[in-house]
Enzyme design. Sequence first.
Site, PDB file in Angstrom:
ATOM      1  N   SER A 173       0.826  -1.213   0.000  1.00 30.09           N
ATOM      2  CA  SER A 173       0.000   0.000   0.000  1.00 30.09           C
ATOM      3  C   SER A 173       0.858   1.259   0.000  1.00 30.09           C
ATOM      4  CB  SER A 173      -0.909   0.009   1.233  1.00 30.09           C
ATOM      5  OG  SER A 173      -1.496   1.290   1.370  1.00 30.09           O
ATOM      6  N   ASP A 326      -5.910   0.070  -9.277  1.00 28.78           N
ATOM      7  CA  ASP A 326      -7.184   0.762  -9.499  1.00 28.78           C
ATOM      8  C   ASP A 326      -7.793   0.443 -10.865  1.00 28.78           C
ATOM      9  OD1 ASP A 326      -7.185   1.989  -7.014  1.00 28.78           O
ATOM     10  OD2 ASP A 326      -5.979   3.677  -7.727  1.00 28.78           O
TER      11      ASP A 326
HETATM   12  C1  S3P Z   1      -3.110   5.527  -3.789  1.00 27.45           C
HETATM   13  C2  S3P Z   1      -2.744   4.249  -3.485  1.00 27.45           C
HETATM   14  C3  S3P Z   1      -3.581   3.081  -3.770  1.00 27.45           C
HETATM   15  C4  S3P Z   1      -4.708   3.390  -4.742  1.00 27.45           C
HETATM   16  C5  S3P Z   1      -5.383   4.702  -4.442  1.00 27.45           C
HETATM   17  C6  S3P Z   1      -4.377   5.838  -4.477  1.00 27.45           C
HETATM   18  C7  S3P Z   1      -2.202   6.641  -3.435  1.00 27.45           C
HETATM   19  O1  S3P Z   1      -4.161   2.638  -2.549  1.00 27.45           O
HETATM   20  O2  S3P Z   1      -5.677   2.363  -4.751  1.00 27.45           O
HETATM   21  O3  S3P Z   1      -6.415   4.967  -5.375  1.00 27.45           O
HETATM   22  O4  S3P Z   1      -2.387   7.755  -3.937  1.00 27.45           O
HETATM   23  O5  S3P Z   1      -1.273   6.395  -2.648  1.00 27.45           O
HETATM   24  P1  S3P Z   1      -3.340   1.674  -1.544  1.00 27.45           P
HETATM   25  O6  S3P Z   1      -2.134   2.377  -1.134  1.00 27.45           O
HETATM   26  O7  S3P Z   1      -4.274   1.443  -0.391  1.00 27.45           O
HETATM   27  O8  S3P Z   1      -3.087   0.441  -2.334  1.00 27.45           O
END
Ligand code: S3P
Length: 448
Positions: A173, A326
Amino acid sequence: MSSHGEAIPMIARRSTGLRGEAHVPGDKSISHRALILGAMAVGETRVTGLLEGQDVLDTAKAMRAFGAEVEKRGDTWHVQGVGVGGFAEPDRVIDCGNSGTGVRLIMGAMATTPIAATFTGDASLNKRPMARVTDPLALFGARAYGRSGGRLPMTILGARDPLPVRYATPVPSAQVKSAVLLAGLAAPGETVVIEREATRDHSERMLAGFGASVTTEETNEGWVITLTGQPELRSQEIVVPRDPSSAAFPVCAALICEGSDVLVPNIGLNPTRAGLFFTLREMGADLTFENEREEGGEPVADLRARFSPDLKGIEVPPERAASMIDEYPVLSVVAAFAEGRTHMPGVKELRVKESDRIDAMAVGLRANGVEVEEGEDWWTVHGRGHGSVKGGAEARSHLDHRIAMSFLILGLATAAPVRVDDGAPIATSFPVFEPLMAALGAEISRAG
Ligand code: S3P
């Protein structure tokens, strides 16, 4: 229904010959970071190309509540920062709306300043797990008081004497990684994040741009990111590149609609984000990268997508998941029009996004005549080939912009129209989706 108003039912009808240029808005991830780091820098940061979707507007409002001045003059957003550790205590609840990125990054940014802040969101955000962020923030000395299961609404008490942290992220993440790095800014010494799989690196790139010392090393443990705390962040001029996650929708529409030829200019192809485009090419998509170049340290190209009648289902490598996390909903739509099965393993994270995206897509695809199998961390779409998907049913968007847009793209190539119960969430990330798709010739409208 959206938290910001009435539900907007929408409908998409079979469309052919999509043509033209699709100028998609600014990158959502980079837009949040530009406002937050601008607010933590000394002096005035100027941002152009900012995504003016509701998610980012909610982050702008939050930064004002923490004491930064944020305003738009002409086409430029001006952020007067308060410096690292300079956040004021907000005098109201911080409502991050639909945005997991907004709330998790802001929690990190305030967690090492001795102030209290209470966070909430819409019905979707208030279901999502926050312990993944508050667990590492506790190591800095911050305390979190939320609802059961680590859900919002939640109050964070920032640490008075923060300690630097070394943290291996248990889930892939970028939001967790970024929250820890932002918290590390006001802690002395080196804060280290270790991630097994590389996730999007916009925070690292932008922190370096603001003058922080950040290094990334590939080791046996994974990617080791080291930030030196208590830098003075210097205000920046930021040009936000266009969002590859938004580009995915006109690109995928062109691939599945007969006679289409669409150009999507100026799209960031950062390898931590561009997994979808490589996957589509493996499926046999007529998708080319034109005018490849570097802008602001990011690889950029113009994407040209043409109707691709001979798409084949593939096995999507699990190690690619983070770079297209995404984009699985819209990939599953393209997979429905391919010959054979598309298997997507290693995607447990899809279950904790704005909605449970595997479930939301599986239910809506099945209702529209596509066979889908699913497990906890995988799903398989059985493609029917071009011209063979029935459509004709309504899909629910579950307060999730990407689910709403994916089903509207589906309806552009099904025999019968596809309805979506609520398109209002689209405004969180892609406020110009409707006019942009209409200008290409896509029949997407409000169902009334
Ligand atoms: C994001 C990270 C992703 C993604 C989100 C945007 C970011 O989530 O799904 O739309 O800007 O860091 P995760 O870090 O929970 O995977």
